[in-house]
Design a protein around this motif. Structure first.
Motif, PDB file in Angstrom:
ATOM      1  N   ASP A   1      12.802  -6.067 -46.404  1.00  0.00           N
ATOM      2  CA  ASP A   1      11.788  -5.658 -45.437  1.00  0.00           C
ATOM      3  C   ASP A   1      12.450  -5.108 -44.174  1.00  0.00           C
ATOM      4  O   ASP A   1      13.294  -5.777 -43.579  1.00  0.00           O
TER       5      ASP A   1
ATOM      6  N   TYR B   1      10.424 -18.788 -39.537  1.00  0.00           N
ATOM      7  CA  TYR B   1      11.208 -17.928 -40.431  1.00  0.00           C
ATOM      8  C   TYR B   1      12.551 -18.588 -40.637  1.00  0.00           C
ATOM      9  O   TYR B   1      13.194 -19.024 -39.672  1.00  0.00           O
TER      10      TYR B   1
ATOM     11  N   PHE C   1      12.405  -7.470 -41.054  1.00  0.00           N
ATOM     12  CA  PHE C   1      13.187  -8.694 -41.194  1.00  0.00           C
ATOM     13  C   PHE C   1      14.662  -8.419 -41.498  1.00  0.00           C
ATOM     14  O   PHE C   1      15.502  -9.287 -41.262  1.00  0.00           O
TER      15      PHE C   1
ATOM     16  N   ILE D   1       2.091  -8.145 -44.062  1.00  0.00           N
ATOM     17  CA  ILE D   1       2.420  -8.456 -45.455  1.00  0.00           C
ATOM     18  C   ILE D   1       1.263  -9.210 -46.110  1.00  0.00           C
ATOM     19  O   ILE D   1       0.870  -8.916 -47.242  1.00  0.00           O
TER      20      ILE D   1
ATOM     21  N   LEU E   1      13.256 -11.196 -47.906  1.00  0.00           N
ATOM     22  CA  LEU E   1      12.814 -10.418 -46.753  1.00  0.00           C
ATOM     23  C   LEU E   1      13.993  -9.851 -45.971  1.00  0.00           C
ATOM     24  O   LEU E   1      13.934  -8.725 -45.460  1.00  0.00           O
TER      25      LEU E   1
ATOM     26  N   VAL F   1      10.015  -9.711 -52.413  1.00  0.00           N
ATOM     27  CA  VAL F   1       9.185 -10.348 -51.388  1.00  0.00           C
ATOM     28  C   VAL F   1       7.876 -10.742 -52.057  1.00  0.00           C
ATOM     29  O   VAL F   1       7.143  -9.890 -52.549  1.00  0.00           O
TER      30      VAL F   1
END
Length: 281
Positions: free
Chosen positions: A104, A252, A107, A37, A100, A70
């Motif tokens: 994503d 995270y 994720f 990313i 995310l 994001v």
């Protein structure tokens, strides 16, 4: 999922440290995706810094827009006075947020599953709703301090239910800025609330209670090996020191509330009807 002893510790201390919650392969995939990313990110004049020292810098369209997308945010010390990068791009990002877990592919998988759902319910979230996800980089040498705060300030519900799920993607140590918490202080009053006037897009931190913030004296550090999950309640004060070491501290986080509680309309993060909040499964 939790043992009676863990439930007792959660109720007493306001947090739990769960080593090995995520397997090494899943952690490695998350780290690789984080780097990808950043590699694909092209900074421009609209890219925002992230600061916990001067929250007025958060009062911009970039933060509000990131509720459903994001977006990368610069480390405060990554830019010089002219706005030019002082470090390589890969070392300049403070965090990536805030959807995310719903946008994503890597994720989405990392953030959902029956194990997380069972844990959330054991922690008291009868109807878990996951509002926010963040990759927090804590870059080597320039990783900024995160002052004492309570996550409930940013996700107010009635009754208060926000719970933080903090995953160590790299080893978090005293040297590179691991979390510190004040055990038992989850019963403290909420000291401040981050309020959004959605009509104007204005964000402000409003004081609620004058209880002094903790210090590291009487608090405990939470060093965590990669794969560890730390969970803590929304009123538990926590902090992390700046990272002046040569090693990054990638983490995270997910913030979840209970769907049976009323989510405050003045919270900065809101979801449109086309993109509703959902749970862990």
């Amino acid at each position: 999922m939790l043992s009676p002893e863990q439930v007792q510790a959660w109720q007493r201390d306001g947090y739990l440290v769960l080593p090995g919650f995520k397997p090494a392969a899943e952690v490695a995939a998350a780290c690789a995706r984080a780097r990808a990313i950043v590699d694909a990110f092209e900074p421009d004049a609209s890219t925002s810094r992230f600061s916990t020292q001067d929250r007025s810098k958060l009062a911009d369209a970039a933060l509000l827009a990131s509720a459903e997308t994001v977006r990368c945010f610069f480390e405060e010390e990554a830019l010089d006075a002219s706005g030019r990068l002082r470090v390589p791009k890969a070392e300049s990002i403070n965090k990536i947020g805030h959807a995310l877990h719903d946008r994503d592919p890597v994720f989405i998988g990392f953030s959902h599953g029956p194990e997380l759902d069972a844990l959330a319910r054991d922690l008291g979230l009868a109807q878990p709703q996951v509002w926010q996800s963040q990759l927090i980089f804590k870059q080597p040498r320039i990783g900024g301090v995160v002052d004492w705060h309570q996550d409930g300030s940013f996700f107010l519900t009635t009754p208060q239910t926000v719970t933080t799920f903090w995953f160590a993607l790299e080893d978090a140590t005293l040297a590179n800025g691991c979390l510190w918490v004040k055990p038992g202080a989850q019963h403290d009053a909420l000291r401040e609330q981050y309020v959004c006037d959605h009509a104007s897009g204005t964000l402000s931190m409003q004081p609620l209670d004058r209880t002094p913030w903790p210090t590291t004296e009487g608090s405990v550090p939470l060093p965590a090996a990669a794969g560890t999950l730390v969970v803590f309640g929304g009123q538990l004060p926590h902090y992390s020191a700046p990272n002046r070491s040569e090693r990054s501290r990638l983490a995270y986080t997910l913030h979840a509330t209970c769907g049976t509680a009323a989510y405050a309309p003045e919270n900065w993060l809101q979801r449109s009807p086309a993109f509703p909040v959902r749970g862990f499964v």
